[in-house]
Design a protein around this motif. Structure first.
Motif, short mmCIF file in Angstrom:
data_model
loop_
_atom_site.label_atom_id
_atom_site.label_comp_id
_atom_site.label_asym_id
_atom_site.label_seq_id
_atom_site.Cartn_x
_atom_site.Cartn_y
_atom_site.Cartn_z
N ARG A 275 0.84 -1.20 0.00
CA ARG A 275 0.00 0.00 0.00
C ARG A 275 0.88 1.25 0.00
O ARG A 275 1.80 1.37 0.79
CB ARG A 275 -0.92 0.01 1.22
CG ARG A 275 -1.84 -1.21 1.28
CD ARG A 275 -2.83 -1.13 2.43
NE ARG A 275 -2.17 -0.99 3.72
CZ ARG A 275 -2.81 -0.83 4.87
NH1 ARG A 275 -4.14 -0.78 4.88
NH2 ARG A 275 -2.16 -0.71 6.00
N GLY A 277 0.84 5.57 0.06
CA GLY A 277 0.01 6.69 0.47
C GLY A 277 -0.19 7.70 -0.64
O GLY A 277 0.48 7.69 -1.67
N TRP A 305 -7.25 4.53 4.07
CA TRP A 305 -6.67 5.73 3.45
C TRP A 305 -7.31 7.02 3.98
O TRP A 305 -7.19 8.07 3.38
CB TRP A 305 -6.79 5.65 1.93
CG TRP A 305 -5.61 4.99 1.29
CD1 TRP A 305 -4.49 5.60 0.80
CD2 TRP A 305 -5.42 3.59 1.07
NE1 TRP A 305 -3.62 4.67 0.29
CE2 TRP A 305 -4.17 3.42 0.45
CE3 TRP A 305 -6.19 2.46 1.35
CZ2 TRP A 305 -3.68 2.17 0.08
CZ3 TRP A 305 -5.70 1.21 0.99
CH2 TRP A 305 -4.46 1.08 0.36
N LEU A 310 -1.43 6.78 5.48
CA LEU A 310 -1.65 6.59 4.05
C LEU A 310 -2.28 7.79 3.36
O LEU A 310 -2.47 7.75 2.14
CB LEU A 310 -2.52 5.35 3.81
CG LEU A 310 -1.87 4.00 4.09
CD1 LEU A 310 -2.90 2.88 4.02
CD2 LEU A 310 -0.72 3.73 3.14
#
Length: 343
Positions: A275, A277, A305, A310
């Protein structure tokens, strides 16, 4: 771009097989390690501009956040804001005042009125030029708030490469735990994806343990397809965050650009398991704008998110407007403008 849940209006050429990550040090565990440059994947990226713009236009109309829910979202936005000062007249005193604001972004009386007097609320980071890193690190000591340094020839990215890499190394050595680098836009405009990949990979190596936020300067990239391809290459090279703008371009963060970058982040996560950001920056100064970007993150990438790990918003005056809106929610009246002015 990868099609959104329920929105088959854009497409991306995600690889058929899971992409093998680049081997990195053990202390990089959990971070995006990057992967080998996949030119076939880059070439397959497609963006339907009209569809992306239509979808972005619905962000503020599809979800209505009101009253207590809106207040909660705005408090969350404060915690995801990188308080920023990147001016030619910055002084140590200004940076220390900004750090004080980062430690206590909401007035204590307002926080109590919101029923949050038992909560520690702070901003996501403080973002400064390299020359102010040491001042910010000292002012934030013990707070847990990271210092982000803009580097690599910010804002244009046209300094000699050796100087740009040295600036990244120096900022990390001075205590910056996040480095916001700016790419050479010419790599994107010339479709030199190998050049872009190698540049970002060099900055990632120079960062060491500091997290790398890659600023694309999207207002200079001309097409949404190139925004998507530049985002993808930056992530392949090991970016921890992809960021829209320096705040110095003629056009900075926009919702269509954010949509395209968010979907590229999702496609990368689906292909690699890592993942990355996202940080919109430049021109975001109103609470309603923060809500729009939060809604986009929630709908396109999911609840994770909405956290500072993130998602960040690069802004200087946003927190002031959020305070005004929260004051109105708590008291029914707006406070005088000077009450919430940034230091």
């Amino acid at each position: 771009m990868a099609a959104s849940r329920g929105h088959a209006d854009t497409a991306t050429g995600a690889p058929a097989a899971v992409v093998e990550p680049v081997a990195r040090k053990a202390d990089d565990e959990g971070r995006n390690p990057g992967c080998a440059l996949r030119l076939d994947w880059v070439a397959d990226v497609r963006v339907n501009r009209a569809a992306a713009e239509r979808r972005a236009a619905t962000v503020i109309t599809r979800r209505s956040v009101k009253n207590e829910a809106q207040a909660a979202w705005l408090v969350k936005a404060v915690t995801c804001t990188d308080l920023t000062t990147l001016n030619s007249d910055d002084t140590p005193g200004r940076v220390r005042r900004l750090c004080g604001k980062a430690r206590q972004p909401l007035d204590p009386d307002l926080q109590a009125a919101l029923g949050l007097d038992d909560r520690v609320i702070r901003t996501g980071a403080v973002c400064v030029y390299h020359g102010m890193v040491a001042t910010a690190v000292a002012a934030l000591d013990g707070s847990g708030i990271p210092v982000a340094a803009v580097a690599a020839g910010f804002p244009h990215g046209l300094s000699p490469m050796r100087a740009r890499v040295a600036e990244v190394e120096d900022s990390a050595a001075a205590g910056a735990s996040e480095i916001d680098i700016v790419i050479s836009r010419q790599h994107v405009l010339r479709r030199d994806w190998r050049g872009l990949y190698d540049e970002v990979a060099a900055f990632r190596a120079a960062c060491g343990a500091a997290h790398l936020k890659v600023i694309l300067g999207t207002g200079d990239l001309k097409t949404l397809r190139d925004v998507a391809r530049a985002s993808l290459v930056a992530m392949m090279a090991g970016a921890d965050f992809v960021k829209t703008s320096t705040g110095k371009e003629g056009v900075n963060a926009t919702l269509p650009v954010a949509l395209v970058m968010a979907r590229t982040v999702r496609a990368y996560a689906e292909a690699t398991g890592y993942r990355v950001g996202f940080k919109p920056a430049g021109g975001i100064s109103a609470a309603k704008d923060a809500l729009a970007y939060q809604t986009l993150m929630r709908e396109e990438l999911g609840r994770d998110w909405l956290e500072p790990e993130l998602f960040r918003i690069g802004a200087s005056g946003l927190v002031s407007d959020i305070e005004r809106q929260l004051t109105h929610f708590a008291t029914g009246a707006y406070a005088a403008g000077h009450r919430h002015a940034m230091p």
